[in-house]
Design a protein around this motif. Structure first.
Motif, PDB file in Angstrom:
ATOM      1  N   PHE A 204     -35.313  26.449  54.631  1.00 22.73           N
ATOM      2  CA  PHE A 204     -36.479  25.574  54.618  1.00 22.73           C
ATOM      3  C   PHE A 204     -37.754  26.311  54.223  1.00 22.73           C
ATOM      4  CE2 PHE A 204     -33.734  22.895  57.186  1.00 22.73           C
ATOM      5  CZ  PHE A 204     -34.097  21.616  56.800  1.00 22.73           C
TER       6      PHE A 204
ATOM      7  N   SER B  28     -35.776  29.343  47.142  1.00 23.83           N
ATOM      8  CA  SER B  28     -35.021  29.258  48.390  1.00 23.83           C
ATOM      9  C   SER B  28     -34.504  30.622  48.822  1.00 23.83           C
ATOM     10  CB  SER B  28     -33.858  28.276  48.238  1.00 23.83           C
ATOM     11  OG  SER B  28     -34.327  26.971  47.950  1.00 23.83           O
TER      12      SER B  28
ATOM     13  N   THR C 249     -44.936  20.887  61.607  1.00 18.03           N
ATOM     14  CA  THR C 249     -43.655  20.676  60.963  1.00 18.03           C
ATOM     15  C   THR C 249     -43.895  20.541  59.473  1.00 18.03           C
ATOM     16  OG1 THR C 249     -41.652  19.307  60.945  1.00 18.03           O
ATOM     17  CG2 THR C 249     -43.745  18.175  61.234  1.00 18.03           C
ATOM     18  N   GLY C 250     -42.860  20.255  58.723  1.00 18.30           N
ATOM     19  CA  GLY C 250     -42.973  20.086  57.286  1.00 18.30           C
ATOM     20  C   GLY C 250     -42.443  18.732  56.859  1.00 18.30           C
ATOM     21  N   PHE C 251     -42.706  18.395  55.618  1.00 20.63           N
ATOM     22  CA  PHE C 251     -42.300  17.087  55.116  1.00 20.63           C
ATOM     23  C   PHE C 251     -40.786  16.898  55.200  1.00 20.63           C
ATOM     24  CE2 PHE C 251     -40.886  14.804  51.180  1.00 20.63           C
ATOM     25  CZ  PHE C 251     -41.104  13.532  51.665  1.00 20.63           C
ATOM     26  N   ILE C 252     -40.026  17.913  54.800  1.00 17.59           N
ATOM     27  CA  ILE C 252     -38.567  17.788  54.802  1.00 17.59           C
ATOM     28  C   ILE C 252     -37.999  18.138  56.163  1.00 17.59           C
ATOM     29  CG2 ILE C 252     -36.429  18.656  53.770  1.00 17.59           C
ATOM     30  CD1 ILE C 252     -37.936  19.114  51.194  1.00 17.59           C
ATOM     31  N   ARG C 253     -38.441  19.232  56.760  1.00 14.67           N
ATOM     32  CA  ARG C 253     -37.851  19.656  58.033  1.00 14.67           C
ATOM     33  C   ARG C 253     -38.112  18.653  59.148  1.00 14.67           C
ATOM     34  NH1 ARG C 253     -40.612  25.327  58.959  1.00 14.67           N
ATOM     35  NH2 ARG C 253     -40.318  25.349  56.711  1.00 14.67           N
ATOM     36  N   ARG C 254     -39.169  17.852  59.017  1.00 13.94           N
ATOM     37  CA  ARG C 254     -39.428  16.826  60.019  1.00 13.94           C
ATOM     38  C   ARG C 254     -38.296  15.810  60.059  1.00 13.94           C
ATOM     39  NH1 ARG C 254     -44.136  12.245  59.542  1.00 13.94           N
ATOM     40  NH2 ARG C 254     -43.875  11.292  61.617  1.00 13.94           N
ATOM     41  N   ARG C 255     -37.704  15.503  58.893  1.00 13.56           N
ATOM     42  CA  ARG C 255     -36.609  14.539  58.841  1.00 13.56           C
ATOM     43  C   ARG C 255     -35.378  15.045  59.579  1.00 13.56           C
ATOM     44  NH1 ARG C 255     -40.819  12.997  57.144  1.00 13.56           N
ATOM     45  NH2 ARG C 255     -41.166  11.402  55.579  1.00 13.56           N
ATOM     46  N   PHE C 256     -35.277  16.344  59.757  1.00 15.21           N
ATOM     47  CA  PHE C 256     -34.141  16.928  60.469  1.00 15.21           C
ATOM     48  C   PHE C 256     -34.504  17.296  61.918  1.00 15.21           C
ATOM     49  CE2 PHE C 256     -33.322  17.579  55.996  1.00 15.21           C
ATOM     50  CZ  PHE C 256     -31.961  17.327  55.867  1.00 15.21           C
TER      51      PHE C 256
ATOM     52  N   LEU D 191     -47.264  13.111  56.545  1.00 17.79           N
ATOM     53  CA  LEU D 191     -45.964  13.631  56.136  1.00 17.79           C
ATOM     54  C   LEU D 191     -45.585  14.870  56.939  1.00 17.79           C
ATOM     55  CD1 LEU D 191     -46.277  13.264  52.260  1.00 17.79           C
ATOM     56  CD2 LEU D 191     -45.072  11.762  53.861  1.00 17.79           C
ATOM     57  N   ALA D 192     -46.567  15.705  57.237  1.00 17.41           N
ATOM     58  CA  ALA D 192     -46.327  16.924  58.019  1.00 17.41           C
ATOM     59  C   ALA D 192     -47.341  16.985  59.153  1.00 17.41           C
ATOM     60  CB  ALA D 192     -46.434  18.167  57.128  1.00 17.41           C
TER      61      ALA D 192
END
Length: 517
Positions: A197, A263, A312-319, A446-447
């Motif tokens: 991430f 990554s 948190t982050g935009f993508i990691r928040r979804r997890f 988003l974050a």
């Protein structure tokens, strides 16, 4: 020389102490890197001679002897004294420098181990005074036990306790025997997930720095506008001859490569920084250890934690992944905010916050307030005007260079419009609340981020207004934290004054001796 045997008499007689003898070895090996370039230059300049290799090795040997000799003299001439009220350091081979730092000026003591000292069982002890730069005191290197003992001793004396070095050493040994309560740790699987991430383009910054030397090796000047126009912009360029399908595939492959490299770079940086991450609850507070090549060992006393921050982050928040950090008076390798749970769920973060004396959620009856709408309107106008000026400059530059049509400058105008819309949209997610014990600041969509500060641990409050803010009726409220920064932008002036009055009342009615004790 037995360093452990020398430290006890100093408590009574204040005799000068020296760093660990192996610090000479570390300094000598670190200095040998200065010999690599002269050795290589000597070899290539005389490579046609049969004795070129021996000459290069001889030059390296001479440099190694000189560096080793200076390292030994520096070790012999470097002494420190742990006094009753201060730490005194004397150094210098030819000219002597003596420094004395009272305990009350030392904000904190941190321990750090790079790879080689770690292999030799040595630790760097850094005394943070808040002055920065050359004003800080660093002891390179002491044994691990001696470094921990010195850290505990300085903290005890800073807090007003009268303790001898021998007592601190005994307490340190006793603390090692007591099992620590691990409240958060990251195993290998969690660490790798975290690294994936942590997308990073740091490697491209290094490559960009090397581009200026590309002409020397491949006869290409990457900063020449004609090079890019001939190969990418003109209809007859090499890229144009590929055809639309190949261009699309090449662009997709470039984006995939960018993602993979970013990554992998983030994964490597995360593993090096957070390897073996463990957060423990000890009798002295929180203790965090992490690092693969460079290991850091930071202790954060409970009464020095002034605020907490979650993000948190935009993508990691979804997890469901978040991060928790402390704003503490203790130092963390030059950073005021300590990462105590950099990749955790809210179920893991909440207990850590409770141990620190904070809550991540306000009480149900606590009322949330939004920031000033006028502040967001003004910020939107500023963002749009800045991008408009950039667009005008880009249009002029593209026209004069002939690289592309000035219409490409409209991209900057479109970005400015998006940023202006973003400012207006974020007003809906800009909240603050004042509970009985804490101040809550929530931002982002988003974050999202949440900052929580203790009302009684804030040191000061300042209301700041610029000329536009005075006319429009909003202000920025700055919270005084010795260990970091916290602010509320774009508050209606009445709300800013209300918060300041309420928090100052909490500070005035608190007996801080009870908090420290």
């Amino acid at each position: 020389m037995d360093q452990e045997a020398d430290i006890e008499p100093a408590a009574a007689s204040a005799e000068p102490l020296r760093k660990h003898p192996l610090s000479v070895v570390v300094a000598g090996l670190a200095g040998l890197q200065n010999a690599l370039f002269p050795m290589a230059a000597a070899y290539f300049s005389m490579r046609e001679k049969w004795w070129a290799l021996f000459a290069a090795l001889g030059i390296g040997l001479v440099i190694a002897v000189v560096i080793g000799g200076f390292a030994y003299l520096a070790w012999r001439r470097f002494t420190y004294i742990v006094g009753a009220t201060d730490i005194r350091v004397e150094s210098g081979i030819v000219s002597r420098t003596a420094r004395s730092v009272p305990y009350e000026r030392i904000q904190d003591v941190s321990l750090e181990q790079s790879l080689l000292p770690r292999l030799l069982g040595l630790v760097q002890v850094k005394f943070e005074t808040g002055a920065g730069g050359d004003e800080e005191i660093t002891l390179r290197y002491l044994s691990e036990d001696q470094g921990e003992t010195l850290r505990d001793l300085v903290r005890e004396r800073k807090d007003g306790a009268v303790i001898a070095i021998g007592e601190a050493a005994s307490a340190n040994e006793a603390a090692k025997e007591e099992p620590a309560d691990v409240i958060f740790a990251m195993g290998h699987k969690r660490l790798i997930t975290f690294g994936l991430f942590e997308f990073s383009l740091a490697v491209f910054a290094v490559l960009a720095g090397l581009f200026q030397y590309a002409e020397t090796f491949v006869s290409i000047n990457l900063w020449d506008a004609e090079f890019w126009r001939d190969n990418f912009a003109d209809p007859g360029s090499a890229v144009a001859s590929w055809g639309p399908a190949v261009q699309i595939i090449a662009g997709a492959m470039g984006l995939i490569t960018l993602f993979i490299v970013g990554s992998l770079t983030g994964l490597v940086r995360t593993v090096l920084r957070d390897w073996g991450f463990v957060l423990e609850r000890t009798a002295k507070g929180f203790r965090r250890r992490r690092g693969l090549l460079t290991k850091t060992d930071v202790v954060m006393p409970l009464h020095r934690v002034q605020a907490i921050k979650t993000k948190t982050g935009f993508i990691r928040r979804r997890f469901g992944w978040h991060a928790l950090s402390f704003v503490s008076l203790a130092q963390d390798s030059g950073s005021a905010s300590h990462d105590v749970a950099p990749f955790a769920t809210m179920e893991e973060i909440a207990p850590i916050a409770r141990v620190a004396g904070f809550a991540v959620d306000p009480q149900a009856e606590t009322r949330w307030y939004r920031g000033s709408r006028e502040f967001r309107v003004d910020a939107a106008i500023v963002d749009f005007c800045v991008l408009l000026m950039i667009a005008a400059g880009a249009a002029v530059g593209l026209t004069l260079s002939g690289l592309a049509s000035p219409l490409f400058a409209l991209i900057a105008v479109a970005i400015g419009a998006l940023l202006a819309f973003r400012q207006m949209f974020l007003w809906r997610f800009d909240f603050n609340a004042l509970g009985p014990d804490y101040v809550f600041i929530k931002r982002g969509w988003l974050a999202p981020k949440l900052d929580v500060a203790s009302r009684i641990k804030l040191q000061s409050l300042e209301i700041v207004q610029g000329p536009i803010a005075r006319k429009r009726g909003y202000a920025t409220l700055y919270f005084g934290l010795a260990g970091g920064t916290l602010e509320l932008e774009g508050l209606p002036i009445a709300r800013a004054q209300e918060l300041r009055q309420a928090i100052l009342g909490s500070i005035a009615g608190t007996d801080f001796s009870e908090l420290v004790g």
